[in-house]
Design an enzyme around this catalytic site. Structure first.
Site, PDB file in Angstrom:
ATOM      1  N   LYS A   1       0.774  -1.334   0.027  1.00 42.95           N
ATOM      2  CA  LYS A   1       0.049  -0.018  -0.051  1.00 42.95           C
ATOM      3  C   LYS A   1       0.789   1.203   0.157  1.00 42.95           C
ATOM      4  O   LYS A   1       1.795   1.387   0.757  1.00 42.95           O
ATOM      5  CB  LYS A   1      -0.936  -0.022   1.237  1.00 42.95           C
ATOM      6  CG  LYS A   1      -2.157  -0.839   1.180  1.00 42.95           C
ATOM      7  CD  LYS A   1      -3.038  -0.372   2.220  1.00 42.95           C
ATOM      8  CE  LYS A   1      -4.320  -1.559   2.269  1.00 42.95           C
ATOM      9  NZ  LYS A   1      -4.994  -1.224   3.479  1.00 42.95           N
TER      10      LYS A   1
ATOM     11  N   HIS B   1      -8.330   6.688  11.379  1.00 48.68           N
ATOM     12  CA  HIS B   1      -8.003   7.848  10.259  1.00 48.68           C
ATOM     13  C   HIS B   1      -8.939   8.876  10.425  1.00 48.68           C
ATOM     14  O   HIS B   1      -8.349   9.768   9.941  1.00 48.68           O
ATOM     15  CB  HIS B   1      -8.221   7.080   8.923  1.00 48.68           C
ATOM     16  CG  HIS B   1      -6.851   6.172   8.726  1.00 48.68           C
ATOM     17  ND1 HIS B   1      -6.940   5.326   7.604  1.00 48.68           N
ATOM     18  CD2 HIS B   1      -5.895   5.917   9.168  1.00 48.68           C
ATOM     19  CE1 HIS B   1      -5.942   4.388   7.532  1.00 48.68           C
ATOM     20  NE2 HIS B   1      -5.119   4.801   8.387  1.00 48.68           N
TER      21      HIS B   1
HETATM   22  N1  GLY Z   1      -2.144  -1.122   7.054  1.00 42.43           N
HETATM   23  C1  GLY Z   1      -3.118  -1.999   6.576  1.00 42.43           C
HETATM   24  C2  GLY Z   1      -2.706  -2.875   5.436  1.00 42.43           C
HETATM   25  O1  GLY Z   1      -1.756  -2.699   4.858  1.00 42.43           O
HETATM   26  O2  GLY Z   1      -3.588  -3.433   4.674  1.00 42.43           O
END
Ligand code: GLY
Length: 345
Positions: free
Chosen positions: A141, A242
């Site tokens: 990500k 978040h």
């Molecule tokens: N930090 C959550 C993921 O990488 O899915």
């Protein structure tokens, strides 16, 4: 050196752990990936501490180093543009390599720039924080924040390797340590009740715990690279966490503290719904207290609910909430926004 693999067919890669393994980083990297040029992306904390060592090992000059500021508030398109400018000045090609050296902000931004420059060039992450080694650098990500929401822009871009040198964490400030512990507690809560007990004990084998978290993440990502199902459980505490970071404009609270506050809010939602055993929030708060992790956050509840409504995990008027069925087991529960806002009050 201990190695854990992320198994994704031709996108598979190793996560390597050791003490001092970055002394000769070029020797580790060369068998993994071929490259014509390399750019090192680091930040104002990691460059003075470790930059020279890595530059020497890679046999590159300071001209190939991109030093960005620190903190979540710099995870913006402007910083990404700065990194692109550096890539351009360094004449990177599709055969080049980006190496990130730092915590989650550096791997998110450097990884995103690598994912998008010339439609994608190779990246290797060298995380220097607990969050980096257990979470941010693993799983591909990458991205940056918008004022309306965290990580709203991003791409999946798996690294060629993640190199975790424990010696790079020796100068980790206390706040970063506590941030990392919050993420570690998340792994215990979603997947490993024995780890939760170990964290509550007097002797915590930190290196083993970090490797165990990376192993959990590697297993989950190997089964669900793009978060179609199982990977969603890694977001436990993050839907509310978040939103808290967004409401506080990414400055007043660290990521770890926001996630800690988010985990307590999400545990309480589970408790109210009868899904999470009723003594869970209390047990987790006790552990946070032992670790010195604060869950205090200053935001307006109405604003929080409106930001939660813009979450990436929303579909229709529902959000996939991750709730604990017990310590060590989490599952996805789609809840309507109306229900979430009632439960968050
Ligand atoms: N930090 C959550 C993921 O990488 O899915």
């Amino acid at each position: 050196m201990k190695t854990i693999n992320v198994n994704l067919g031709d996108k598979s890669y190793p996560i390597m752990f050791g003490d001092g393994i970055c002394q000769n980083i070029a020797k580790i990297i060369k068998p993994i990936v071929k490259y014509d040029r390399v750019v090192l992306v680091c930040d104002m904390n990691t460059y003075p501490l470790y930059g020279e060592r890595i530059i020497r090992s890679l046999e590159i000059s300071f001209d190939s180093v991109c030093v960005i500021p620190t903190g979540e508030s710099i995870k913006t398109i402007e910083t990404v543009s700065e990194i692109y400018r550096k890539f351009y000045e360094c004449h990177l090609t599709r055969e080049s390599l980006v190496i990130t050296l730092g915590g989650g902000v550096v791997s998110d931004l450097g990884g995103y720039a690598a994912a998008t420059y010339m439609r994608g060039i190779n990246v290797i992450h060298i995380p220097t924080t607990i969050i980096g080694m257990t979470d941010a650098a693993i799983g591909g990500k990458t991205g940056y924040d918008l004022p309306h929401g965290k990580n709203l822009i991003g791409a999946f871009h798996q690294p060629k390797a993640v190199i975790c040198d424990f010696s790079l964490m020796r100068s980790l400030p206390k706040a970063y340590f506590q941030d990392g512990m919050a993420e570690i507690i998340k792994y215990a809560l979603i997947r490993d009740a024995v780890m939760f007990e170990t964290l509550n004990s007097d002797e915590i084998p930190m290196r083993d715990i970090i490797c165990r978290c990376a192993e959990i993440k590697a297993e989950i990502v190997s089964e669900d690279e793009k978060e179609g199902g199982k990977r969603k459980i890694l977001n436990f505490g993050h839907t509310v966490g978040h939103a808290i970071e967004t409401c506080t404009k990414y400055t007043d609270i660290t990521h770890g503290n926001a996630v800690a506050a988010g985990m307590i809010a999400e545990i309480r939602i589970g408790e109210k719904l009868g899904i999470t055993p009723s003594d869970t929030a209390e047990a987790v708060l006790k552990l946070f207290d032992k670790m010195g992790i604060s869950v205090k956050a200053d935001y307006l509840p109405e604003e929080l609910i409106s930001v939660v409504g813009a979450d990436k995990k929303r579909h229709g008027d529902q959000i996939d909430m991750i709730l604990l069925e017990k310590i060590g087991r989490a599952a996805v529960y789609p809840l309507s926004l109306k229900k979430i806002s009632e439960l968050l009050k």
